[in-house]
Write a protein that holds these residues in place. Structure first.
Motif, PDB file in Angstrom:
ATOM      1  N   GLN A  68       0.843  -1.185   0.000  1.00 26.90           N
ATOM      2  CA  GLN A  68       0.000   0.000   0.000  1.00 26.90           C
ATOM      3  C   GLN A  68       0.890   1.251   0.000  1.00 26.90           C
ATOM      4  OE1 GLN A  68      -3.589  -0.515  -0.177  1.00 26.90           O
ATOM      5  NE2 GLN A  68      -2.537  -2.405  -0.737  1.00 26.90           N
ATOM      6  N   PRO A  69       0.299   2.451  -0.162  1.00 24.62           N
ATOM      7  CA  PRO A  69       1.130   3.663  -0.223  1.00 24.62           C
ATOM      8  C   PRO A  69       2.102   3.807   0.941  1.00 24.62           C
ATOM      9  CG  PRO A  69      -1.110   4.178  -0.882  1.00 24.62           C
ATOM     10  CD  PRO A  69      -1.125   2.751  -0.438  1.00 24.62           C
ATOM     11  N   ARG A  72       5.077   1.522   0.434  1.00 25.42           N
ATOM     12  CA  ARG A  72       6.014   1.990  -0.590  1.00 25.42           C
ATOM     13  C   ARG A  72       6.895   3.114  -0.062  1.00 25.42           C
ATOM     14  NH1 ARG A  72       1.457   1.202  -4.083  1.00 25.42           N
ATOM     15  NH2 ARG A  72       0.981   3.431  -4.097  1.00 25.42           N
ATOM     16  N   ARG A 326       7.593   8.980 -10.506  1.00 29.41           N
ATOM     17  CA  ARG A 326       7.523   7.732  -9.753  1.00 29.41           C
ATOM     18  C   ARG A 326       8.213   7.869  -8.402  1.00 29.41           C
ATOM     19  NH1 ARG A 326       3.806   3.838  -9.892  1.00 29.41           N
ATOM     20  NH2 ARG A 326       4.663   1.804  -9.347  1.00 29.41           N
ATOM     21  N   ASP A 329       5.914   9.832  -6.195  1.00 25.48           N
ATOM     22  CA  ASP A 329       4.789   9.009  -5.761  1.00 25.48           C
ATOM     23  C   ASP A 329       5.177   8.126  -4.580  1.00 25.48           C
ATOM     24  OD1 ASP A 329       3.225  10.071  -7.748  1.00 25.48           O
ATOM     25  OD2 ASP A 329       3.477   8.376  -9.121  1.00 25.48           O
ATOM     26  N   ARG A 378      -6.651   5.532 -13.416  1.00 26.06           N
ATOM     27  CA  ARG A 378      -5.599   4.500 -13.427  1.00 26.06           C
ATOM     28  C   ARG A 378      -4.432   4.922 -12.542  1.00 26.06           C
ATOM     29  NH1 ARG A 378      -7.223   4.248 -18.836  1.00 26.06           N
ATOM     30  NH2 ARG A 378      -5.553   5.651 -19.504  1.00 26.06           N
ATOM     31  N   TYR A 379      -4.127   6.225 -12.541  1.00 28.66           N
ATOM     32  CA  TYR A 379      -3.075   6.725 -11.662  1.00 28.66           C
ATOM     33  C   TYR A 379      -3.482   6.543 -10.199  1.00 28.66           C
ATOM     34  CZ  TYR A 379      -0.207  10.166  -9.184  1.00 28.66           C
ATOM     35  OH  TYR A 379       0.632  10.779  -8.290  1.00 28.66           O
ATOM     36  N   ALA A 381      -5.344   4.314  -8.976  1.00 31.75           N
ATOM     37  CA  ALA A 381      -5.332   2.895  -8.620  1.00 31.75           C
ATOM     38  C   ALA A 381      -3.966   2.453  -8.092  1.00 31.75           C
ATOM     39  CB  ALA A 381      -5.726   2.051  -9.826  1.00 31.75           C
ATOM     40  N   ARG A 382      -2.908   3.173  -8.441  1.00 34.19           N
ATOM     41  CA  ARG A 382      -1.579   2.815  -7.927  1.00 34.19           C
ATOM     42  C   ARG A 382      -1.510   2.943  -6.413  1.00 34.19           C
ATOM     43  NH1 ARG A 382       2.446   6.398 -11.753  1.00 34.19           N
ATOM     44  NH2 ARG A 382       1.713   5.692 -13.799  1.00 34.19           N
ATOM     45  N   PHE A 383      -2.366   3.805  -5.843  1.00 39.10           N
ATOM     46  CA  PHE A 383      -2.309   4.066  -4.412  1.00 39.10           C
ATOM     47  C   PHE A 383      -3.312   3.232  -3.629  1.00 39.10           C
ATOM     48  CE2 PHE A 383      -0.692   7.723  -6.637  1.00 39.10           C
ATOM     49  CZ  PHE A 383       0.451   8.059  -5.914  1.00 39.10           C
TER      50      PHE A 383
END
Length: 422
Positions: A68-69, A72, A326, A329, A378-379, A381-383
């Motif tokens: 999860q964020p 990361r 990236r 992020d 979609r961006y 969804a990365r988080f």
């Protein structure tokens, strides 16, 4: 080796902190500054053990073991290693699987290989008792840390407390250096700034077709003009209530696609404020889709050529910028839905070479052209946003993402039109 290692059971640490600060163990009730928390753990461990830190191991659960964020951000910090177990839902409650086993294995391996002289355990689970005893047998000093209990009692296994060589309590003053309770009742994101074109739409009289559609929606499946019902960006609570009602202060927020399907879009075509005339334009047939946004099925192409040609963020981003994005992020973006929308919009607006594109986008509010909207989601969804929660898509997050996007676009538009010297 005269070094210390810290093993953190994140479920225990953050759950106990939530109980202490917010009155319940839900981690959603607290906000964590992970950088400050890691630095605090390192300083406290080196002071208590009088040994330099080798590493902090952060053990936590995640759905399907997908980071999860917060994971990361943690795993790119110096001297931090993240180990993830599974997070599963049973009887309406989330439970970690495999975290205790991973901590036990790491504890025994560090001791057996003499990788350190002192191990700090931040946990309360008695399942780690065999690993703690094994570490002691290999000559490692074991320090057990507890989070101050909300009720003043133990929140750790008494067997662990009895076997540990040293025990410390992380009190409220220490915890609040990196953790704070969230305020209840506040919105998850500030509402978008009021826009005259939306006020014009909402002030228009409701056509009979919209009244019929609303009645049909109330008595059956959510549908408009025979199409699937919209999965709108705002609920009744978000947009101030259904059409014809007023929210706090007499103002209404962003209308749902169903609202605009009944009212038509005269104000979106002409930004001049003022009530739209009933019947001045045929009502558009609109449908909301998470990937395609608003679609005018009555049009030949489904979207105006001006906005269909807007460049995507990927088209505006160089390889060097993509790498920097990236990195940002991972290390700086927290994963709050509103913040995610702002970050995406900031990058998109900063890289536009033609201000006309920004003006074209602004006139389309609250609609985000489907190519941009799909890329935005979609961006997000990365988080870990937009995930299924209790078998339902979290539309509140979707609304907050788009609200953050529009807030940033509004700020940039205002800056573009500000007089020189302001």
């Amino acid at each position: 080796m005269d070094r210390c290692v810290v093993l953190v059971d994140a479920g225990y640490l953050l759950g106990a902190a939530a109980s202490l600060l917010a009155g319940e163990p839900a981690r959603s009730r607290i906000t964590v500054d992970h950088a400050a928390l890691i630095q605090g753990l390192r300083r406290r461990a080196e002071a208590d053990t009088e040994r330099p830190l080798l590493r902090i191991y952060w053990f936590d659960g995640a759905p399907d073991r997908v980071p999860q964020p917060e994971h990361r951000r943690l795993r790119v910090m110096p001297r931090v290693t993240v180990r993830l177990g599974a997070l599963t839902r049973s009887d309406g409650r989330w439970a970690q699987k495999g975290v205790d086993a991973a901590m036990h294995a790491e504890l025994t391996e560090l001791a057996r290989n003499r990788a350190c002289s002192d191990i700090v355990l931040v946990t309360g689970d008695g399942d780690l008792l065999p690993g703690l005893m094994s570490a002691k047998e290999h000559g490692v000093a074991v320090h057990l840390w507890a989070v101050q209990a909300a009720d003043g009692d133990y929140n750790q296994s008494e067997d662990l407390v009895a076997e540990a060589d040293e025990r410390r309590v992380l009190d409220r003053a220490w915890i609040t250096g990196a953790v704070r309770a969230k305020e209840l009742g506040g919105p998850c994101a500030p509402p978008p700034a009021p826009r005259p074109e939306i006020a014009a739409i909402l002030s228009a009289p409701l056509p009979e077709t919209a009244v019929a559609a609303a009645a049909a929606a109330a008595s059956g499946p959510d549908a408009v003009d025979g199409h699937d019902g919209p999965s709108g960006p705002a609920s009744a609570a978000d947009d101030g209530g259904p059409v014809g009602e007023s929210g706090p202060g007499g103002s209404r927020g962003v209308p749902t696609p169903k609202d605009l399907a009944g009212l038509g879009r005269p104000a979106l075509q002409n930004s001049a404020p003022g009530p739209a005339q009933n019947g001045s334009q045929p009502a558009a047939t609109l449908r909301w889709s998470s990937d395609k946004g608003w679609i005018e099925r009555s049009g030949p192409l489904g979207e105006p050529a001006e906005t269909a040609s807007l460049p995507t963020l990927a088209q505006l981003t160089s390889a060097e910028q993509r790498w920097a994005d990236r990195e940002e992020d991972i290390t700086a973006v927290g994963g709050d839905p509103f913040e995610v929308g702002q970050v995406f919009a900031r990058r998109w607006t900063e890289r536009l070479s033609d201000a006309v594109h920004l003006q074209q986008l602004s006139t389309e509010y609250p609609r985000i052209p489907h190519r941009i909207d799909g890329e935005l989601l979609r961006y997000a969804a990365r988080f870990g946003l937009l995930a299924h929660k209790d078998d339902q898509i979290d539309e509140h997050d979707r609304y907050a993402i788009r609200a953050g996007f529009w807030r940033e676009v509004d700020l940039r538009t205002a800056a573009e039109h500000a007089p020189a010297g302001d």
